[in-house]
Design an enzyme around this catalytic site. Structure first.
Site, short mmCIF file in Angstrom:
data_model
loop_
_atom_site.label_atom_id
_atom_site.label_comp_id
_atom_site.label_asym_id
_atom_site.label_seq_id
_atom_site.Cartn_x
_atom_site.Cartn_y
_atom_site.Cartn_z
N ARG A 79 -70.53 48.12 -18.77
CA ARG A 79 -71.22 47.95 -20.07
C ARG A 79 -71.95 46.61 -20.14
NH1 ARG A 79 -70.90 53.13 -20.16
NH2 ARG A 79 -68.80 53.92 -20.44
N LYS A 201 -54.72 46.84 -20.30
CA LYS A 201 -55.18 48.13 -20.86
C LYS A 201 -54.23 49.16 -20.25
CE LYS A 201 -59.16 51.31 -20.73
NZ LYS A 201 -60.61 51.46 -20.50
N GLU A 205 -57.45 55.70 -20.96
CA GLU A 205 -58.53 56.10 -20.06
C GLU A 205 -58.12 55.96 -18.59
OE1 GLU A 205 -61.95 53.87 -21.57
OE2 GLU A 205 -62.28 55.43 -23.07
N LYS A 279 -59.26 47.31 -31.42
CA LYS A 279 -60.70 47.37 -31.66
C LYS A 279 -60.97 47.35 -33.16
CE LYS A 279 -62.06 49.62 -27.38
NZ LYS A 279 -63.06 50.40 -26.65
N ASP A 284 -64.50 53.63 -31.36
CA ASP A 284 -64.93 52.91 -30.17
C ASP A 284 -66.28 52.24 -30.38
OD1 ASP A 284 -65.09 51.95 -27.63
OD2 ASP A 284 -65.37 53.87 -26.64
N GLU A 306 -60.56 42.99 -31.90
CA GLU A 306 -61.47 43.04 -30.74
C GLU A 306 -62.85 43.53 -31.17
OE1 GLU A 306 -60.10 44.74 -26.78
OE2 GLU A 306 -61.86 45.99 -27.08
N GLU A 312 -73.01 48.15 -26.10
CA GLU A 312 -72.86 49.45 -25.43
C GLU A 312 -73.51 50.59 -26.23
OE1 GLU A 312 -68.83 50.52 -24.51
OE2 GLU A 312 -69.40 52.51 -23.81
C1 GCV Z 1 -63.57 49.03 -20.20
C2 GCV Z 1 -65.20 52.36 -23.96
C3 GCV Z 1 -66.15 52.03 -22.85
C4 GCV Z 1 -65.44 51.77 -21.54
C5 GCV Z 1 -64.38 50.67 -21.76
C6 GCV Z 1 -63.45 51.15 -22.87
C7 GCV Z 1 -62.39 50.12 -23.22
O1 GCV Z 1 -64.63 53.62 -23.76
O2 GCV Z 1 -67.09 53.06 -22.71
O3 GCV Z 1 -66.39 51.35 -20.60
O4 GCV Z 1 -63.69 50.39 -20.58
O5 GCV Z 1 -64.18 51.40 -24.03
O6 GCV Z 1 -62.56 49.46 -24.23
O7 GCV Z 1 -61.42 49.97 -22.50
#
Ligand code: GCV
Length: 587
Positions: A79, A201, A205, A279, A284, A306, A312
């Site tokens: 990103r 993290k 994901e 976040k 997101d 955050e 992005e």
């Molecule tokens: C670092 C979103 C972004 C991902 C990012 C993720 C996160 O999904 O598209 O690129 O990954 O957030 O905050 O961990």
């Protein structure tokens, strides 16, 4: 100008007091405060203040003011829209000491005191930053930031005991794992004694985490916290945990509910040196989102807000977009009865960096305003968007009032303009999958990521009220009531919280469908206006700066036109309702 530095142990860490006179006095309790005081003095003078009459006491609202880089060791930046990494290339460290010194100074000038340099999505090589083979180089980088009181943070893999240590498990209840983290922390701190901590993290994901091992997020975070505690380190544990393999047919699971569902029941279960990194919005970093309910709900656990400084979903440093407006709105939002997000005093504020190795740092030079805004708000979350942007414009372009006034005004309008042609009323995700630039109305509609607008011929949006997924119940009742009711729900969040028929009337009397058409037509005209305004500045700006921004505005216009035409066509085809004003919609 003579400056006299005083130690004043009554001031909090990092704080400073500037007292003007023939000799200016800067008082602070520590070296960081002295540096911030000196840089603040320089800034005030550039902004036109008289050093003789200055009388400022400044205390940061948040103790940790951190930038997270999502840089990969191959030199790419996840990103990132400003070239490659400042730190890595071809699987190794690669940094220019002069550039890093300038960067460190720039960060200190806006009060940033922590930086993680590697992506939270760990790859093989970056997992090994905590090993003897990499730590000496990392320590050199830490030393480059140290004179500017910017401390390093390392993003680590929760499964590192396995992936790096070769143990059979990463289970936090395993004695071998506990010992491995303890030894790892001791090794890291032997090289970097002032490391701020580890960033994780986990269960997010496809990154490893405690859930897969039947443990809670607190079990996972606390084992790292125990290892860091003897060294004074902190675990920054991200709360971006959600089902990223959702079936689009499932209308019960609602992604914005996930962080609260995972973490609120554990409030109070985390060690003292764990900070939950949340976040700003519950999904997101979309253009318009409410403040995450988790930020207001936690009362027994340390929190980090955050922000995503990098653009992005917000134009990728091609389209003009100042975060100052939505961020200051978010910080002024009530998250507890009678208490705004700013007043909850999170002790940590994090921004995902927008900087790369482009000569101008951010690709689009106007995007540097976002880094400045981030630092200023991390220090003082009560500042207003206009004062931040005006100061940035003055510091960057000098005291030509026509230039600074015009640029400030454009930046102030930029979020609302971008929202008009991309995501009016808080609908999100109509972007191109993967890279997330440009329009694709159904790009995420049948995907596994929990990102649906559920547009039908008669209605649009997800009902997140008590009649629907009940996200609103995660907010205190007084705040939930505001979102529940279409009369009181902020208009820019209407389609975030409600599923509405196209005939729904907005406050200005327009129907929902007409509003969609109107905002998309207006958004394009607004971008044309930006371009015309920018052209008026040509004689007053450096030619290269003028040209770089002009070229980006050209691409922004193409983008806005594409959004306008695809969105308007999509909804016109779906509803059959014509534009009341008879403008061109392609069918
Ligand atoms: C670092 C979103 C972004 C991902 C990012 C993720 C996160 O999904 O598209 O690129 O990954 O957030 O905050 O961990």
């Amino acid at each position: 100008m003579n400056i006299n530095y005083n130690t004043d142990g009554t001031l909090p860490p990092d704080a400073f007091r500037i007292t003007g006179g023939e000799t200016v006095t800067i008082a602070s309790a520590d070296g960081a405060g002295a540096l911030y005081g000196k840089l603040a003095l320089e800034e005030k003078i550039k902004l036109g203040a008289d050093a003789k009459t200055l009388d400022i006491t400044s205390v940061p609202a948040a103790k940790n003011r951190i930038l997270n880089h999502w840089d990969n060791m191959d030199g790419t930046v996840e990103r990132g829209y400003a070239g490659g990494s400042l730190f890595f290339k071809n699987g190794d460290f690669a940094w220019d000491p002069k550039r890093i010194e300038e960067y460190a100074k720039m960060l200190a000038a806006v009060g940033i005191n922590g930086i993680s340099i590697n992506n939270v999505n760990l790859r093989d090589d970056s997992r090994r930053l905590i090993t003897e083979e990499r730590l000496p180089q990392l320590a050199e980088l830490a030393a480059a930031f140290r004179p500017y009181h910017v401390r390093l943070i390392i993003a680590v893999d929760f499964a590192a005991p396995k992936t790096v240590g070769g143990l059979p498990t990463a289970d936090s209840f395993d004695d071998g794992v506990i010992a491995w983290w303890r030894e790892t922390a001791a090794r890291v701190y032997a090289h970097i004694p002032d490391l701020m901590g580890f960033l994780v993290k986990a269960d997010s994901e496809f990154q490893a985490g405690p859930a897969a091992l039947g443990r809670t997020q607190a079990d996972g975070a606390n084992v790292l916290a125990a290892a860091l505690a003897p060294h004074g380190g902190t675990v920054f544990w991200r709360c971006f945990v959600y089902d990223c393999l959702q079936d689009w047919r499932d209308t019960k699971t609602d992604r914005p509910k996930a962080a609260y569902e995972h973490f609120f029941p554990l409030d109070g279960a985390f060690a003292e040196n764990v900070v939950l990194q949340i976040k700003i919005g519950p999904v997101d970093f979309q253009v318009n989102e409410p403040v995450s309910p988790l930020l207001g709900a936690l009362t027994k656990t340390r929190r980090a807000i955050e922000f995503q400084v990098t653009q992005e979903y917000t134009g990728q440093q091609i389209d003009l977009y100042a975060h100052a407006v939505p961020w200051t709105r978010a910080l002024k939002t009530l998250v507890r009865p009678g208490q705004t997000l700013a007043q909850t005093r999170a002790d940590t504020v994090v921004g995902v960096s927008n900087v790369g190795n482009d000569a101008n740092w951010t690709g689009n030079p106007l995007a540097l305003a976002n880094l400045y805004t981030f630092g200023k708000l991390a220090w003082d979350p009560t500042l207003g968007a206009e004062e931040i942007l005006r100061d940035w414009a003055t510091l960057t372009f000098g005291n030509d009032a026509a230039v600074t006034g015009t640029i400030t005004e454009m930046l102030l309008q930029s979020h609302d303009v971008f929202a008009k042609y991309t995501a009016p009323l808080g609908i999100g995700w109509m972007v191109q999958p993967g890279h997330h630039y440009g329009v694709n109305v159904d790009g995420y509609e049948y995907m596994k990521w929990g990102t649906y607008h559920r547009a039908a011929h008669d209605a649009l949006g997800v009902d997140r009220t008590s009649r629907g997924t009940n996200l609103t119940a995660q907010y205190p009742p007084e705040i939930a009531a505001v979102y529940e009711n279409t009369d009181t729900c902020p208009q820019d969040l209407l389609l975030f919280f409600h599923r509405l028929p196209y005939s729904f009337r907005l406050k200005n009397g327009a129907t929902l469908i007409q509003h969609i058409y109107d905002t998309h037509f207006e958004g394009v005209e607004d971008v044309r206006r930006f371009i015309a305004t920018w052209e008026t500045l040509e004689p007053r700006l450096q030619p290269q700066l003028f040209a770089v921004v002009a070229e980006r505005f050209g691409r922004q216009l193409e983008n806005a036109v594409e959004w306008r035409d695809q969105i308007n066509t999509y909804f016109h085809r779906l509803t059959g309702i014509p534009d009341e004003k008879g403008r061109k919609i392609y069918d």
